[in-house]
Write a protein that holds these residues in place. Structure first.
Motif: not given
Length: 136
Positions: A95-100, A38-50, A16-20, A116-119
């Motif tokens: 984070i999910t809103m930011g991805w969407s 794109f992949r970094l944002g998606l990976f961040t989303l997946i990791v946080t949901h897990i 998350l820090i790296y994505a921001v 940057a804002l949502f994450y």
């Protein structure tokens, strides 16, 4: 389960820090939004949901949850029982809103700004309610 939740949190924070950081750098340097971003944002989303799923599992299986159900919430377990779960859920919602929202953007600047804002807000929420005394 607690150990997994604690160690996975390090991964979540690092990603998350790296994505921001990546989003802020991309925004400031006016970079083109690439497949890597794109992949970094998606990976961040997946990791946080897990982490959310692991955390919910630990929450309802923990011994203090059973004690809390029997004895109620006191000041010592309020952080773990109320504040931490609510803030983590709100962070993951952000984070999910930011991805969407980023998927609806066309310009690279808008995509980086959305991340940057949502994450970033999600990261602040997470950092604000980590039970640091239990972690170290």
């Amino acid at each position: 389960m607690k150990v997994i939740h604690s160690y996975w949190a390090y991964i979540v924070l690092a990603v998350l820090i790296y994505a921001v950081f990546n989003a802020v750098v991309g925004l400031v340097q006016k970079k083109e939004f690439t497949h890597k971003d794109f992949r970094l944002g998606l990976f961040t989303l997946i990791v946080t949901h897990i982490q959310l799923l692991i955390g919910l599992g630990w929450y309802f299986m923990s011994p203090w949850y059973k004690s809390m159900k029997a004895n109620g919430i006191d000041a010592t377990n309020r952080l773990l029982a109320v504040e931490h779960p609510i803030m983590m859920i709100l962070a993951i919602v952000l984070i999910t809103m930011g991805w969407s929202k980023h998927k609806k953007q066309v310009k690279s600047e808008s995509k980086f700004k959305t991340f940057a804002l949502f994450y970033g807000l999600g990261l602040l929420f997470i950092l604000s309610r980590i039970p640091w005394s239990n972690w170290f």
